[in-house]
Design an enzyme around this catalytic site. Sequence first.
Site: not given
Length: 420
Positions: A327, A229, A287, A186, A263, A295, A227
């Site tokens: 997460d 976002k 996650h 990420w 995300h 977030d 990942e």
Amino acid sequence: MREESILKAYELAKEAYAEIGVDTDAAIEKVKSVPVSINCWQGDDIAGFLFKDNALSGGIQVTGHYPGAARNVDELRADAEKAMSLIPGTKKFNLHAIYADTDEKVDLNELEPRHFESWVQWAKKLGIGLDFNPTCFSHPMADSGFTISSADKAVQDFWVEHCIRSRKIAEYFGRSLGKQCVTNYWFPDGYKDTPVDREGPRRRMMEGLDRVFAGEIDEEANLNAVESKVFGIGAESYTVGSNEFCMGYAVSRGKLVCLDAGHFHPTEVISDKISSVLLYTKELLLHVSRPVRWDSDHVVVLDDELQNIAHALVRPGLLDRTHIGLDFFDGSINRLAAWAIGTRNMQRALLIAHLEPTADLLKMELEGDYTGRLAMMEELKSYPFAAVWDYYCLKEGVPVREGWLKEVRQYEKDVLSKRS
Ligand code: RNT
Ligand code: ZN
């Protein structure tokens, strides 16, 4: 609460579920084998051990000053062990690069497997697997707001090197533990304000990642996920690693996507993305988090979305191709309690999903009996899953119901309160 009453309640629950064709013992066995990866960073507010003075950056924030955060590797391990003793089922532990255990002064682009040797020993002792993440934030080389997509070659090279080294460390975990390690990439890269060029950084991120994944990858030991976002604090106008970027990258490169529950736009849910992503990728990383208005990474609770995530995995048989990672990070409550609450909830949601006569529901759906489908789905909500959960905890030797809280409070008194 007496063991006898838990057993009695379980027998009744077992009967109730058997009437609709659900085998509670089989459900327990299945859930027990599903690994849930516990994020190490809940234990110390993502501080890590490599750079004690670096402030958290990259648009993520831990709020709260609850006393007792782990200050070093021994404390983090002790806390995690205690938390894990309160959680049933198969566990993994998810590390970030900044959690290297070494006295050497070593930067992110110099890390080697040996700096994580003691983690492997620890995981071996506990019989658990490890997952891994390069730490592409909280570092001066990330101060520009860009890491692997930076136009500054020296900055990009630094992060490419860090990611390559992370991949090797993950491979070392997988090989030495005999349990596949999933590495998640990420990057916080993005612009606070409207950019002129939306293409360049994405092209550089793609090329940077291609350098990270060049050469042989032992997938039995290590899988890699990217990942996405939608935005981060300080990168409100433009995030390089968007959903389209990561999905496209993963599909075209045979990598995994990591779907983080926080995300996406607030009305978008990852429970509805799982089935699409897995049509096009071999495997998936989650996650599991709880966004509150943004977030925010609140501790995972047993809400509709968590249940929907579990259903999305269990009903179509996608559990085997999905790696469940947690997460969340909350510094305002006891950190072990946060681990216990979030992880127990994940397990609980998986158990509920397994206590469903899915084939019957599906039959109704295909026959157009939406009345029956809605009726059954609603009735199932008050089936006695709690009795099955209690029995499962008892059988696994972990505290039943809120019994774990007493242990956390005791640990706080004996251990955490002594930390300054
Ligand atoms: C940040 C991402 C990322 C981090 C961890 C610490 O928005 O969700 O997964 O939370 O790597
Ligand atoms: Zn995440």
